[in-house]
Design a protein around this motif. Structure first.
Motif, mmCIF file in Angstrom:
data_model
loop_
_atom_site.group_PDB
_atom_site.id
_atom_site.type_symbol
_atom_site.label_atom_id
_atom_site.label_comp_id
_atom_site.label_asym_id
_atom_site.label_seq_id
_atom_site.Cartn_x
_atom_site.Cartn_y
_atom_site.Cartn_z
ATOM 1 N N UNK A 524 2.695 19.850 -19.013
ATOM 2 C CA UNK A 524 2.211 18.536 -19.409
ATOM 3 C C UNK A 524 0.802 18.338 -18.874
ATOM 4 N N UNK A 525 -0.136 18.042 -19.768
ATOM 5 C CA UNK A 525 -1.551 17.953 -19.394
ATOM 6 C C UNK A 525 -2.086 16.571 -19.733
ATOM 7 N N UNK A 526 -2.354 15.755 -18.708
ATOM 8 C CA UNK A 526 -2.991 14.457 -18.892
ATOM 9 C C UNK A 526 -4.507 14.708 -18.875
ATOM 10 N N UNK A 527 -5.058 14.941 -20.077
ATOM 11 C CA UNK A 527 -6.436 15.406 -20.204
ATOM 12 C C UNK A 527 -7.426 14.416 -19.605
ATOM 13 N N UNK A 528 -7.159 13.140 -19.746
ATOM 14 C CA UNK A 528 -8.101 12.119 -19.278
ATOM 15 C C UNK A 528 -8.371 12.228 -17.786
ATOM 16 N N UNK A 529 -7.324 12.512 -17.004
ATOM 17 C CA UNK A 529 -7.476 12.573 -15.542
ATOM 18 C C UNK A 529 -7.438 14.000 -15.001
ATOM 19 N N UNK A 530 -7.117 14.969 -15.867
ATOM 20 C CA UNK A 530 -7.014 16.350 -15.410
ATOM 21 C C UNK A 530 -5.715 16.655 -14.689
ATOM 22 N N UNK A 531 -4.740 15.747 -14.759
ATOM 23 C CA UNK A 531 -3.453 15.940 -14.086
ATOM 24 C C UNK A 531 -2.569 16.867 -14.922
ATOM 25 N N UNK A 532 -2.068 17.949 -14.301
ATOM 26 C CA UNK A 532 -1.238 18.930 -14.996
ATOM 27 C C UNK A 532 0.093 19.084 -14.263
ATOM 28 N N UNK A 533 1.213 19.051 -15.021
ATOM 29 C CA UNK A 533 2.548 19.265 -14.464
ATOM 30 C C UNK A 533 3.161 20.454 -15.199
ATOM 31 N N UNK A 534 3.424 21.540 -14.484
ATOM 32 C CA UNK A 534 4.001 22.749 -15.083
ATOM 33 C C UNK A 534 5.376 23.016 -14.490
ATOM 34 N N UNK A 535 6.267 23.547 -15.347
ATOM 35 C CA UNK A 535 7.607 23.914 -14.890
ATOM 36 C C UNK A 535 8.015 25.244 -15.522
ATOM 37 N N UNK A 536 8.800 26.031 -14.762
ATOM 38 C CA UNK A 536 9.305 27.326 -15.232
ATOM 39 C C UNK A 536 10.663 27.530 -14.562
ATOM 40 N N UNK A 537 11.773 27.451 -15.326
ATOM 41 C CA UNK A 537 13.086 27.542 -14.704
ATOM 42 C C UNK A 537 14.087 28.243 -15.620
#
Length: 813
Positions: A524-537
């Motif tokens: 998940x990439x919040x482009x406006x703020x540069x916040x990225x949430x990645x998951x691998x399970x």
């Protein structure tokens, strides 16, 4: 827990007593099938097992939809099989002997001949019960229900036994949310409003029945912690062309109308089918929110009132074709879609008072919203029967594109009791969104022996969502971007899944064991703020089921499954949607999937009375919560992970036939939910409560063409997460009349006769005081006319389970 242990002890004692009463030969059975003179299966024929020694009918049953029957667990003796069907001569078989040496007899195919003494025309009506139990499924028969006439699929679903919907269309089954919705075996989710828009498009005249499956096997998607609800659509039966035209109208506070047409053309090599439905609904929605903003520097009492008028304009369609290459191989293509519009005009008023009750200020907000939702989905499929032993292979390739555009305008006026000048604030939100889904899957079935079957398969899916939230503020006669609220969010997800499932049939016992594994990668990439949430399970989802037939009248079952519920795509999106300045909704990009383990013990008496005990444990519980925002003196709704949910449930289903023209059904669920979380927004949560739901229906057949149905449901007060939900109840009425040799059908339906179906919730969150009251446009009178044309015995179009529906279901409209 003590009442639950007592129930379980009584249950096991009863089972022990029944086991001692068995006298039949283990594994004994007599099987057969019934056809008419044209070699077509005869369903619902009466089949009796006659003991030759005294001519007593020891067992009686009806043939299934394929004309088949099977008598099992038979005492040793000599028998004859008798078959009766109106309009045909009675059939009596040769003598068949059952003993220890020959416990199984296969009767040659029974062919019924026309009765030379039959009347010129005989109309036979087989009325299915409103609610019935088959194996692990609880079935709500919708097709002949007059109560459901003119309703949408969402409204019909709300009347299903053990099913409830809250103010945001969250579906709960036996008091537990997280249900996987299937359409003709095609898996899909229903979380919050994920599928509410699609189900509002679907009319009840399209639905045959609703199946409720509490513990599915590994072959099904691992999604849906509470089980599966499968909506089966109507089908046709032979070669030729046929169709149904439907026209309906209704009124509640506003007018409602719907129309649709379904057509099917089939021959030996090709089947072409399609449908189109249009739905135009208008309604009102009223809500009040009273809350105390205490313990803060700006302590105050808020009294909010919201009144809105809503309109839906929905078009949904399906077109497809199947090509029968030969008797074993079929290829097909399917396109489905919808083009929908939604609008809402809302007036909100908020009075802000001091803790002593004096008026401090007020807010008047007028909100107008317009939304367009469009979807096109494509499926290419192949099915091959590899040999006569039952080996089968199916392959599906899918693509779906969903796009939506919403525009919301907020006109806020602030006024102060001190007489200061009022302040006007005008805001606008533009929210274009696009979701692309690709999927492929294959399923393989391999019989290892006559009573031993192996199932295996895999699925690959890829999803991309692109959401551009544009917030504007009207200042100096111009629309200016609001950088603090505007966001651009892109989410990518891939899932690789595989499963193995085996089924083994013993003399009186069926066992199924399977495991499904799924590897998920997301970003998940919040482009406006540069916040990225990645998951691998990587996850494993085992399942098991054991069903044992004690004797002809008693059977028990034990099931277990582990399942997952992933967040809806838009629930991960951190955008803010406002009711007004003091009430808003916000997504949560840090949501984790939840995991559920479910155990169930079931008992069936006389093949129609059912009882079950279940225990469920869910970790990282995803649920909607209402929380305070001290900085804004606001209340906001979001999705959060609670630590754990424990659920205990007892379900009883009791159909009763009083006479040939009067029958009823009662379905009762008693459950206890316990939610815990050590830190929810700085507070410890520990909520639990026992509640119950009951659904009762009375059905009257006045004559061969007229029937009446009266039904009601009640849900007691319950706790779910941070919500305390007040009791809900309603009564519905319906009448069905058939004309012109049943080609014309007229249905009158009145929903929520006494206008009691409403939503009332209050806070079960420590230190937060609020009450929300909602009144829905629930009481409505509907009249629906349907006309069948063409060959009414047309064979059904081939059902297929596409590979993208589970992902498409997480699209939130």
């Amino acid at each position: 827990m003590k009442p639950l242990k007592s129930l379980l002890s009584a249950f096991l004692l009863a089972v022990s007593g029944i086991l001692a009463a068995q006298t039949s030969i283990p594994g004994s059975e007599i099987n057969g099938s019934v056809k008419d003179g044209n070699q077509k299966p005869v369903d619902y024929a009466t089949v009796s097992l006659i003991r030759v020694a005294d001519s007593v009918a020891v067992k009686t049953m009806m043939t299934d939809e394929n004309g088949k029957f099977s008598f099992k667990n038979i005492p040793g003796s000599e028998y004859q099989v008798s078959v009766n069907q109106i309009g045909h001569s009675k059939y009596l078989s040769e003598k068949l002997k059952i003993d220890e040496k020959v416990p199984v007899q296969q009767l040659r195919s029974v062919t019924l001949s026309p009765d030379s003494k039959q009347l010129k025309q005989v109309n036979v009506t087989v009325q299915k019960p409103a609610i019935e139990r088959k194996g692990d499924k609880l079935i709500l028969n919708v097709e002949n229900s007059s109560v459901s006439a003119g309703s949408t699929a969402l409204e019909v679903l709300q009347r299903a036994p053990g099913v409830s919907l809250d103010k945001d269309d969250n579906v709960a089954l036996k008091g537990r949310q997280g249900v996987l919705i299937m359409i003709d075996g095609k898996p899909t989710y229903l979380s919050s409003a994920d599928l509410a828009n699609m189900l509002r498009n679907m009319q009840s005249n399209e639905i045959e029945s609703i199946e409720i499956i509490n513990n599915p096997s590994a072959r099904y998607e691992a999604e849906g912690k509470s089980g599966i609800i499968n909506i089966k659509l109507k089908k046709n039966k032979n070669y030729g062309t046929n169709g149904t035209f439907t026209l309906g109208s209704g009124y509640s506070s506003k007018r409602k109308s719907n129309t649709g047409i379904t057509m099917n053309n089939r021959n030996e090599k090709l089947n072409v089918f399609g449908n189109y439905n249009y739905n135009n609904n208008r309604g009102e929605h009223n809500m009040t929110i009273d809350r105390v903003n205490a313990g803060q520097a700006s302590s105050a009492i808020f009294n909010q009132t919201a009144n809105s008028e809503r309109s839906w304009y929905n078009n949904n369609f399906k077109v497809g074709a199947d090509v029968f290459l030969n008797k074993n191989n079929t290829i097909g293509a399917l396109m489905t879609g919808y083009i929908n519009q939604w609008s809402e005009a809302q007036s909100n008023g908020t009075l802000i008072r001091s803790m002593q009750g004096s008026l401090d200020s007020s807010l008047l907000s007028k909100n107008d919203s317009r939304s367009n939702y469009n979807n096109l989905s494509y499926n290419f499929n192949f099915k091959s029967v590899l040999d006569t032993a039952g080996r089968e292979l199916t392959i599906d390739l899918d693509h779906a594109n969903n796009n939506s555009k919403s525009k919301m305008l907020y006109d806020n006026v602030y006024a102060y009791s001190s007489g200061g000048q009022s302040v006007t604030e005008v805001l606008r939100n533009l929210t274009p969104s696009e979701i692309d889904i690709y999927a492929m899957k294959a399923d393989y079935t391999h019989p290892l022996a006559k009573s031993f079957k192996l199932e295996a398969g895999f699925k690959l899916s890829w999803v991309k969502t692109d959401n551009d939230y544009q917030a504007n503020r009207f200042e100096n006669q111009l629309w200016e971007n609001d950088p603090l609220r505007s966001n651009h969010f892109v989410y990518n997800e891939s899932v690789r899944a595989g499963y193995v499932n085996v089924r083994k049939e013993f003399k009186n016992t069926n066992i199924q064991i399977g495991v499904r594994t799924e590897h998920t990668k997301s970003k998940g990439n919040l482009i406006t703020t540069g916040q990225v949430v990645e998951r691998d399970y990587l996850d494993f989802f085992p399942s098991a089921a054991i069903n044992h037939t004690l004797n002809d009248n008693n059977s028990i079952g034990i099931t277990y499954s582990r399942r997952i519920t992933r967040p809806a795509y838009s629930d991960l999106n951190p955008f803010e949607y406002f009711l007004d300045r003091y009430t808003y909704n916000q997504g949560n990009p840090f949501l984790n999937p939840e995991y559920t383990n479910t155990f169930e013990l079931s008992y069936t008496l006389l093949k129609k009375y059912n009882a079950s005990l279940s225990y469920t444990k869910t970790t990282d519980v995803m649920t909607q919560v209402l929380l305070p925002d001290p900085e804004k003196s606001a209340l906001y709704q979001t999705n959060a992970n609670l630590a754990e949910q424990l659920s205990y449930a007892l379900n009883v289903s009791a159909p009763v036939t009083f006479t040939k023209w009067w029958n009823s059904n009662t379905n009762l669920t008693v459950f206890n939910n316990h939610f815990t979380s050590p830190d929810l927004n700085g507070q410890v949560l520990d909520n639990k409560q026992t509640a119950f739901q009951v659904h009762h229906s009375e059905n009257f057949t006045l004559n061969s063409s007229t029937s009446v149905e009266l039904s009601g449901n009640y849900q007691s007060k319950l706790i779910y997460g941070t919500f305390l939900v007040q009791p809900q109840y309603a009564v519905d009425f319906g009448m069905n009349k058939s004309l012109m040799a049943k080609k014309v059908n007229l249905k009158l339906a009145v929903s929520d006769i006494f206008k009691t179906r409403r939503g009332k919730i209050s806070s079960a969150y420590p230190g937060l005081d609020y009450k929300v009251n909602q009144r829905f446009d629930s009481r409505a009178v509907r009249l629906t006319l349907s006309y069948k044309f063409g060959n009414n015995e047309l064979k059904e179009s081939r059902k297929r389970s596409t590979g993208l529906d589970s992902e498409a279901g997480r699209v939130k409209n």
